[in-house]
Design a protein around this motif. Sequence first.
Motif, PDB file in Angstrom:
ATOM      1  N   ALA A  73     -11.009   2.493   6.629  1.00 22.18           N
ATOM      2  CA  ALA A  73     -12.191   3.131   6.035  1.00 22.18           C
ATOM      3  C   ALA A  73     -13.000   3.860   7.106  1.00 22.18           C
ATOM      4  O   ALA A  73     -13.510   4.957   6.862  1.00 22.18           O
ATOM      5  CB  ALA A  73     -13.049   2.093   5.323  1.00 22.18           C
ATOM      6  N   ALA A  74     -13.112   3.267   8.290  1.00 20.62           N
ATOM      7  CA  ALA A  74     -13.908   3.887   9.357  1.00 20.62           C
ATOM      8  C   ALA A  74     -13.323   5.223   9.793  1.00 20.62           C
ATOM      9  O   ALA A  74     -14.059   6.208   9.937  1.00 20.62           O
ATOM     10  CB  ALA A  74     -14.023   2.940  10.552  1.00 20.62           C
ATOM     11  N   VAL A  75     -12.008   5.293  10.007  1.00 15.15           N
ATOM     12  CA  VAL A  75     -11.429   6.557  10.485  1.00 15.15           C
ATOM     13  C   VAL A  75     -11.474   7.641   9.414  1.00 15.15           C
ATOM     14  O   VAL A  75     -11.422   8.828   9.732  1.00 15.15           O
ATOM     15  CB  VAL A  75      -9.996   6.404  11.057  1.00 15.15           C
ATOM     16  CG1 VAL A  75      -9.994   5.469  12.254  1.00 15.15           C
ATOM     17  CG2 VAL A  75      -9.006   5.979   9.996  1.00 15.15           C
ATOM     18  N   ALA A  76     -11.613   7.254   8.140  1.00 15.17           N
ATOM     19  CA  ALA A  76     -11.755   8.247   7.074  1.00 15.17           C
ATOM     20  C   ALA A  76     -13.024   9.068   7.250  1.00 15.17           C
ATOM     21  O   ALA A  76     -13.146  10.166   6.702  1.00 15.17           O
ATOM     22  CB  ALA A  76     -11.742   7.568   5.708  1.00 15.17           C
ATOM     23  N   ARG A  83      -3.304   7.207  12.570  1.00 12.28           N
ATOM     24  CA  ARG A  83      -2.218   6.345  12.083  1.00 12.28           C
ATOM     25  C   ARG A  83      -2.542   4.919  12.497  1.00 12.28           C
ATOM     26  O   ARG A  83      -2.858   4.666  13.656  1.00 12.28           O
ATOM     27  CB  ARG A  83      -0.881   6.774  12.683  1.00 12.28           C
ATOM     28  CG  ARG A  83       0.289   5.982  12.157  1.00 12.28           C
ATOM     29  CD  ARG A  83       1.606   6.510  12.768  1.00 12.28           C
ATOM     30  NE  ARG A  83       2.747   5.807  12.245  1.00 12.28           N
ATOM     31  CZ  ARG A  83       3.218   4.673  12.744  1.00 12.28           C
ATOM     32  NH1 ARG A  83       2.654   4.103  13.806  1.00 12.28           N
ATOM     33  NH2 ARG A  83       4.269   4.078  12.197  1.00 12.28           N
ATOM     34  N   LEU A  84      -2.467   4.001  11.541  1.00 16.51           N
ATOM     35  CA  LEU A  84      -2.764   2.595  11.796  1.00 16.51           C
ATOM     36  C   LEU A  84      -1.549   1.770  11.423  1.00 16.51           C
ATOM     37  O   LEU A  84      -0.995   1.913  10.322  1.00 16.51           O
ATOM     38  CB  LEU A  84      -3.972   2.138  10.977  1.00 16.51           C
ATOM     39  CG  LEU A  84      -5.284   2.869  11.246  1.00 16.51           C
ATOM     40  CD1 LEU A  84      -5.426   4.108  10.380  1.00 16.51           C
ATOM     41  CD2 LEU A  84      -6.457   1.955  11.011  1.00 16.51           C
ATOM     42  N   ARG A 108      -7.584  12.001   2.794  1.00 12.79           N
ATOM     43  CA  ARG A 108      -6.141  11.985   2.523  1.00 12.79           C
ATOM     44  C   ARG A 108      -5.608  10.759   3.228  1.00 12.79           C
ATOM     45  O   ARG A 108      -5.361  10.770   4.430  1.00 12.79           O
ATOM     46  CB  ARG A 108      -5.495  13.267   3.042  1.00 12.79           C
ATOM     47  CG  ARG A 108      -5.909  14.482   2.214  1.00 12.79           C
ATOM     48  CD  ARG A 108      -5.327  15.774   2.733  1.00 12.79           C
ATOM     49  NE  ARG A 108      -3.883  15.723   2.847  1.00 12.79           N
ATOM     50  CZ  ARG A 108      -3.164  16.578   3.569  1.00 12.79           C
ATOM     51  NH1 ARG A 108      -3.753  17.540   4.235  1.00 12.79           N
ATOM     52  NH2 ARG A 108      -1.861  16.460   3.622  1.00 12.79           N
ATOM     53  N   ALA A 109      -5.480   9.666   2.472  1.00 12.64           N
ATOM     54  CA  ALA A 109      -5.102   8.365   3.026  1.00 12.64           C
ATOM     55  C   ALA A 109      -3.885   7.850   2.273  1.00 12.64           C
ATOM     56  O   ALA A 109      -3.934   7.679   1.055  1.00 12.64           O
ATOM     57  CB  ALA A 109      -6.263   7.382   2.886  1.00 12.64           C
ATOM     58  N   VAL A 121      -1.558   6.379   7.205  1.00 12.57           N
ATOM     59  CA  VAL A 121      -1.932   7.641   7.842  1.00 12.57           C
ATOM     60  C   VAL A 121      -3.134   8.191   7.087  1.00 12.57           C
ATOM     61  O   VAL A 121      -3.100   8.340   5.866  1.00 12.57           O
ATOM     62  CB  VAL A 121      -0.783   8.666   7.844  1.00 12.57           C
ATOM     63  CG1 VAL A 121      -1.244  10.002   8.410  1.00 12.57           C
ATOM     64  CG2 VAL A 121       0.405   8.134   8.628  1.00 12.57           C
ATOM     65  N   VAL A 122      -4.200   8.460   7.825  1.00 13.53           N
ATOM     66  CA  VAL A 122      -5.415   9.027   7.247  1.00 13.53           C
ATOM     67  C   VAL A 122      -5.628  10.394   7.881  1.00 13.53           C
ATOM     68  O   VAL A 122      -5.754  10.507   9.103  1.00 13.53           O
ATOM     69  CB  VAL A 122      -6.645   8.124   7.504  1.00 13.53           C
ATOM     70  CG1 VAL A 122      -7.901   8.755   6.908  1.00 13.53           C
ATOM     71  CG2 VAL A 122      -6.416   6.723   6.936  1.00 13.53           C
ATOM     72  N   GLN A 123      -5.613  11.430   7.052  1.00 16.76           N
ATOM     73  CA  GLN A 123      -5.950  12.783   7.485  1.00 16.76           C
ATOM     74  C   GLN A 123      -7.373  13.008   6.990  1.00 16.76           C
ATOM     75  O   GLN A 123      -7.589  13.203   5.799  1.00 16.76           O
ATOM     76  CB  GLN A 123      -4.964  13.789   6.918  1.00 16.76           C
ATOM     77  CG  GLN A 123      -3.572  13.577   7.503  1.00 16.76           C
ATOM     78  CD  GLN A 123      -2.533  14.430   6.825  1.00 16.76           C
ATOM     79  OE1 GLN A 123      -2.437  14.452   5.612  1.00 16.76           O
ATOM     80  NE2 GLN A 123      -1.754  15.132   7.634  1.00 16.76           N
ATOM     81  N   ALA A 124      -8.294  12.908   7.897  1.00 13.04           N
ATOM     82  CA  ALA A 124      -9.701  12.818   7.528  1.00 13.04           C
ATOM     83  C   ALA A 124     -10.473  14.095   7.797  1.00 13.04           C
ATOM     84  O   ALA A 124     -10.210  14.807   8.763  1.00 13.04           O
ATOM     85  CB  ALA A 124     -10.346  11.663   8.298  1.00 13.04           C
TER      86      ALA A 124
END
Length: 168
Positions: A73-76, A83-84, A108-109, A121-124
Amino acid sequence: ATGPGAGARNSIGIMLVSGMIIGTLFTLFVVPSIYVLVAKSRVAVPGCAGRIPAGTADLFLANSGTSMRFLTAAVALGRGTYRLDGVPRMRDRPIEELLAALRSLGARANSELGTGCPPVVVQAAGLRGGSVRISGSESSQFLSALLMAAPLAAGDVVLEVAGELVSE
């Protein structure tokens, strides 16, 4: 920058140093532009004025499901691709409901393997805000992660918990 956390150093006392805490701190060491000072059961993390300073990161969270949920949620809130992942056991731990909630707020998660589990993968490009309905039956940490990210969304965030909220 001004306001809470804008360049200020936040100090947190740690009563118990666990694998989860060590994993999360290690991840913060890896993210460029974030540094963490650890001394005598205290952690000092400088404020970033509500911004994720790294535009890209590949984060290894070992076996910390809590870190996986909260940091997803934070990296969003950032701007870039994150990538986590974790140990093989993490790939059996569902996170799709949180990913779907973040998508409805503008991120985009996705589960990289299409399983609804890590790696994620989060494309934030930040969170725009909106309304989210989330089940309380799978993990209260999904709701906690959204509550931590919501104040930094561009618009209002309305969270509705469907069913009974459980903590497992």
